[in-house]
Write an enzyme that holds these catalytic residues in place. Structure first.
Site, PDB file in Angstrom:
ATOM      1  NE  ARG A 161     113.395  -3.649  55.356  1.00  0.00           N
ATOM      2  CZ  ARG A 161     114.062  -2.955  54.446  1.00  0.00           C
ATOM      3  NH1 ARG A 161     113.599  -2.865  53.204  1.00  0.00           N
ATOM      4  NH2 ARG A 161     115.162  -2.325  54.760  1.00  0.00           N
ATOM      5  CE  LYS A 178     104.046 -15.342  32.624  1.00  0.00           C
ATOM      6  NZ  LYS A 178     105.019 -15.448  31.498  1.00  0.00           N
ATOM      7  CE  LYS A 237      98.369 -17.694  27.188  1.00  0.00           C
ATOM      8  NZ  LYS A 237      98.950 -17.473  28.534  1.00  0.00           N
ATOM      9  CD  GLU A 263      99.078 -18.728  23.661  1.00  0.00           C
ATOM     10  OE1 GLU A 263      99.611 -18.148  24.623  1.00  0.00           O
ATOM     11  OE2 GLU A 263      99.030 -19.973  23.564  1.00  0.00           O
ATOM     12  CG  ASP A 281     102.689 -16.550  23.303  1.00  0.00           C
ATOM     13  OD1 ASP A 281     103.187 -15.609  23.943  1.00  0.00           O
ATOM     14  OD2 ASP A 281     102.856 -17.745  23.589  1.00  0.00           O
TER      15      ASP A 281
END
Length: 307
Positions: free
Chosen positions: A102, A137, A169, A202, A224
């Site tokens: 697995r 992410k 950001k 950004e 962005d």
């Protein structure tokens, strides 16, 4: 070949933690139903078309479970595979194959899904020079493996974590008091702490692009959410195109937001240097791969070889 950010001992640590999570004190089903000296063979089969990744990782899984397991691969990491293709074979104790099954499949299926989507996005760039990037992410605890899969699919890695690039950001800009202020602070930090750090910032509007260019100090500008889908489904990349024109090669450009297989061609056509997509890792669809295990009637040779 492992990437430089994933040394073998770190991969082994990831695998060992996953085995502890899955096996715990023992595989009670296998212990209850399969004789300890039963020999078995296994065949990895592709059930979907895609880009294979996780061959090295799967090998490592079985060898962490039992170094005596024999593995012979017909394919390598990064190869394209077709449904029905036999990818490789195993031979060893049935206990060992069942314990490792697995985790080996989980790694191969996830990594191959990431590599397949990355290759599709890279292919969608077409004739343009833009390169596909991942993001942070990723699955917790599997970031280095996820990023490795992106590379095997033909993409490139963005920063590995919060420590290897200054990426400013919108919330950093708001907390610091504006674009000029935040870039000045970032430049001072870099000068004092690590001159090799790159500074990326950004920008969400053309006015912000102009402000970044006027302030100076950045190496990369993250453009962005400058691509939109019209009501009729057409891709509107006009703002991104104008932003790239304003930058005029003074900074490295990266586009993010609304990045899909449908929008990548239009994004790439604007002339951006990089296109980053969190969907490569956070929304991955696992590639369907199976492992078919069969018993060996006479385990004598296995016992003799294992000593």
């Amino acid at each position: 070949m492992l990437p430089d950010y994933l040394p073998l001992d770190e991969l082994d640590r990831i695998i060992d933690n996953a085995l502890r999570e899955d096996v715990g004190p023992g595989d009670v089903t296998t212990e209850a139903t399969v004789a300890p000296d039963q020999a078995a063979t296994g065949r990895f089969l592709a059930k979907q078309e895609g880009v294979l990744a996780g061959v090295f990782a799967a090998t490592r899984v079985f060898h962490r479970v039992d170094p005596a397991v024999d593995i012979a691969w017909r394919v390598a990491d990064g190869d394209r595979v077709q449904p029905g293709a036999e990818l490789g074979t195993l031979r060893g104790r049935a206990h060992s194959l069942l314990v490792g099954e697995r985790l080996a499949l989980n790694l191969m299926q996830r990594m191959s899904g990431i590599a397949t989507m990355t290759r599709r996005m890279a292919d969608a760039v077409g004739i343009h020079p833009a390169r596909i990037l991942d993001t942070r992410k990723t699955a917790p605890g599997l970031r280095l493996v996820d990023k490795w899969a992106v590379r095997l699919g033909g993409g490139e890695n963005h920063r590995i974590g919060l420590y290897d690039r200054i990426l400013i950001k919108d919330n950093h800009i708001a907390a610091a008091g504006g674009i000029a202020t935040v870039l000045s602070a970032a430049a001072a930090y870099r000068s004092a702490k690590d001159p090799a750090l790159r500074i990326e910032i950004e920008a969400r509007t053309l006015d912000e692009v102009r402000a970044v260019l006027a302030a100076g100090g950045a190496d990369i500008i993250l453009l962005d959410n400058m691509v939109r889908l019209d009501a009729d489904g057409r891709v509107d990349a006009s703002m991104l195109l104008e932003a790239v024109r304003l930058v005029g090669g003074r900074l490295v450009t990266e586009a993010s937001g609304n990045v899909t297989l449908d929008t990548v061609p239009a994004i790439a056509a604007t002339g951006v240097d990089f296109i980053s997509s969190g969907a490569l890792t956070h929304s991955v669809s696992a590639l369907d791969i199976s492992l078919k295990i069969d018993l060996v009637a006479d385990p004598t040779n296995l016992r003799n070889r294992a000593g």
